[in-house]
Design a protein around this motif. Sequence first.
Motif, PDB file in Angstrom:
ATOM      1  N   HIS A  76      29.178  20.951 -27.641  1.00  0.00           N
ATOM      2  CA  HIS A  76      28.035  20.061 -27.467  1.00  0.00           C
ATOM      3  C   HIS A  76      28.565  18.643 -27.626  1.00  0.00           C
ATOM      4  O   HIS A  76      29.262  18.349 -28.596  1.00  0.00           O
ATOM      5  N   VAL A  77      28.242  17.778 -26.658  1.00  0.00           N
ATOM      6  CA  VAL A  77      28.733  16.407 -26.679  1.00  0.00           C
ATOM      7  C   VAL A  77      27.544  15.457 -26.720  1.00  0.00           C
ATOM      8  O   VAL A  77      26.660  15.511 -25.856  1.00  0.00           O
ATOM      9  N   HIS A  78      27.533  14.577 -27.728  1.00  0.00           N
ATOM     10  CA  HIS A  78      26.476  13.576 -27.877  1.00  0.00           C
ATOM     11  C   HIS A  78      26.847  12.331 -27.076  1.00  0.00           C
ATOM     12  O   HIS A  78      27.963  11.830 -27.190  1.00  0.00           O
ATOM     13  N   ILE A  79      25.920  11.833 -26.289  1.00  0.00           N
ATOM     14  CA  ILE A  79      26.107  10.604 -25.512  1.00  0.00           C
ATOM     15  C   ILE A  79      25.433   9.482 -26.315  1.00  0.00           C
ATOM     16  O   ILE A  79      24.226   9.553 -26.571  1.00  0.00           O
ATOM     17  N   PRO A  80      26.172   8.427 -26.707  1.00  0.00           N
ATOM     18  CA  PRO A  80      25.619   7.410 -27.618  1.00  0.00           C
ATOM     19  C   PRO A  80      24.710   6.370 -26.971  1.00  0.00           C
ATOM     20  O   PRO A  80      24.276   5.437 -27.650  1.00  0.00           O
ATOM     21  N   VAL A  81      24.396   6.495 -25.674  1.00  0.00           N
ATOM     22  CA  VAL A  81      23.507   5.552 -24.991  1.00  0.00           C
ATOM     23  C   VAL A  81      22.467   6.344 -24.206  1.00  0.00           C
ATOM     24  O   VAL A  81      22.622   7.536 -23.970  1.00  0.00           O
ATOM     25  N   SER A  82      21.409   5.653 -23.762  1.00  0.00           N
ATOM     26  CA  SER A  82      20.369   6.309 -22.958  1.00  0.00           C
ATOM     27  C   SER A  82      20.902   6.552 -21.546  1.00  0.00           C
ATOM     28  O   SER A  82      21.380   5.628 -20.896  1.00  0.00           O
ATOM     29  N   VAL A  83      20.816   7.791 -21.096  1.00  0.00           N
ATOM     30  CA  VAL A  83      21.330   8.173 -19.787  1.00  0.00           C
ATOM     31  C   VAL A  83      20.281   8.952 -19.003  1.00  0.00           C
ATOM     32  O   VAL A  83      19.312   9.457 -19.564  1.00  0.00           O
ATOM     33  N   ASP A  84      20.492   9.056 -17.690  1.00  0.00           N
ATOM     34  CA  ASP A  84      19.604   9.806 -16.808  1.00  0.00           C
ATOM     35  C   ASP A  84      20.251  11.157 -16.508  1.00  0.00           C
ATOM     36  O   ASP A  84      21.057  11.284 -15.586  1.00  0.00           O
ATOM     37  N   MET A  85      19.925  12.168 -17.287  1.00  0.00           N
ATOM     38  CA  MET A  85      20.543  13.487 -17.171  1.00  0.00           C
ATOM     39  C   MET A  85      20.303  14.137 -15.805  1.00  0.00           C
ATOM     40  O   MET A  85      21.098  14.947 -15.354  1.00  0.00           O
ATOM     41  N   LYS A  86      19.214  13.767 -15.124  1.00  0.00           N
ATOM     42  CA  LYS A  86      18.905  14.364 -13.821  1.00  0.00           C
ATOM     43  C   LYS A  86      19.927  13.965 -12.749  1.00  0.00           C
ATOM     44  O   LYS A  86      20.055  14.636 -11.734  1.00  0.00           O
ATOM     45  N   LYS A  87      20.658  12.872 -12.978  1.00  0.00           N
ATOM     46  CA  LYS A  87      21.639  12.387 -11.998  1.00  0.00           C
ATOM     47  C   LYS A  87      23.080  12.690 -12.416  1.00  0.00           C
ATOM     48  O   LYS A  87      24.014  12.097 -11.904  1.00  0.00           O
ATOM     49  N   MET A  88      23.247  13.635 -13.316  1.00  0.00           N
ATOM     50  CA  MET A  88      24.570  14.016 -13.810  1.00  0.00           C
ATOM     51  C   MET A  88      25.401  14.637 -12.676  1.00  0.00           C
ATOM     52  O   MET A  88      24.900  15.445 -11.895  1.00  0.00           O
ATOM     53  N   LYS A  89      26.688  14.244 -12.610  1.00  0.00           N
ATOM     54  CA  LYS A  89      27.613  14.799 -11.609  1.00  0.00           C
ATOM     55  C   LYS A  89      28.867  15.276 -12.321  1.00  0.00           C
ATOM     56  O   LYS A  89      29.347  14.634 -13.246  1.00  0.00           O
ATOM     57  N   THR A  90      29.399  16.419 -11.864  1.00  0.00           N
ATOM     58  CA  THR A  90      30.605  16.985 -12.486  1.00  0.00           C
ATOM     59  C   THR A  90      31.709  17.135 -11.452  1.00  0.00           C
ATOM     60  O   THR A  90      31.445  17.322 -10.264  1.00  0.00           O
ATOM     61  N   GLU A  98      35.261  16.421 -15.653  1.00  0.00           N
ATOM     62  CA  GLU A  98      34.726  15.067 -15.783  1.00  0.00           C
ATOM     63  C   GLU A  98      33.240  15.114 -15.465  1.00  0.00           C
ATOM     64  O   GLU A  98      32.836  15.608 -14.412  1.00  0.00           O
ATOM     65  N   VAL A  99      32.419  14.624 -16.400  1.00  0.00           N
ATOM     66  CA  VAL A  99      30.968  14.587 -16.233  1.00  0.00           C
ATOM     67  C   VAL A  99      30.552  13.119 -16.226  1.00  0.00           C
ATOM     68  O   VAL A  99      30.800  12.402 -17.199  1.00  0.00           O
ATOM     69  N   ARG A 100      29.940  12.677 -15.130  1.00  0.00           N
ATOM     70  CA  ARG A 100      29.486  11.285 -15.007  1.00  0.00           C
ATOM     71  C   ARG A 100      27.964  11.278 -15.053  1.00  0.00           C
ATOM     72  O   ARG A 100      27.309  11.984 -14.282  1.00  0.00           O
ATOM     73  N   ILE A 101      27.425  10.453 -15.966  1.00  0.00           N
ATOM     74  CA  ILE A 101      25.976  10.369 -16.132  1.00  0.00           C
ATOM     75  C   ILE A 101      25.576   8.893 -16.096  1.00  0.00           C
ATOM     76  O   ILE A 101      26.023   8.119 -16.944  1.00  0.00           O
TER      77      ILE A 101
END
Length: 112
Positions: A76-90, A98-101
Amino acid sequence: SWDLESCCLEPLCNVFVSADEAVVTADLPNIDPKTIKVKATNANTIEIKASMKRKIRFHDFGITHRQGEFTSFRCHVHIPVSVDMKKMKTQFKRGILEVRIPRKKGYKIKVE
């Protein structure tokens, strides 16, 4: 880190935050790329799972005082900023996931 009960190893992970996105990298050696699963568990956390092509034992690491074998990676990886998970790309290449959010609008870092 490991969990003998579920036969999982925790992969090495890194989180990089830029003005536009958060990038998570995970070291996943010896895995079947078809088994990679990345999902958002809440607004700022992702779970990464993948099955190994072959089992790894403590003995493979040179550890002789423990018994056990591992068949998958999970973290489980915590992202320290607000991100848009619906637009996640791997993307998976040469054992590195590599996961870009993208970051949410209105939360950009000011660059001077």
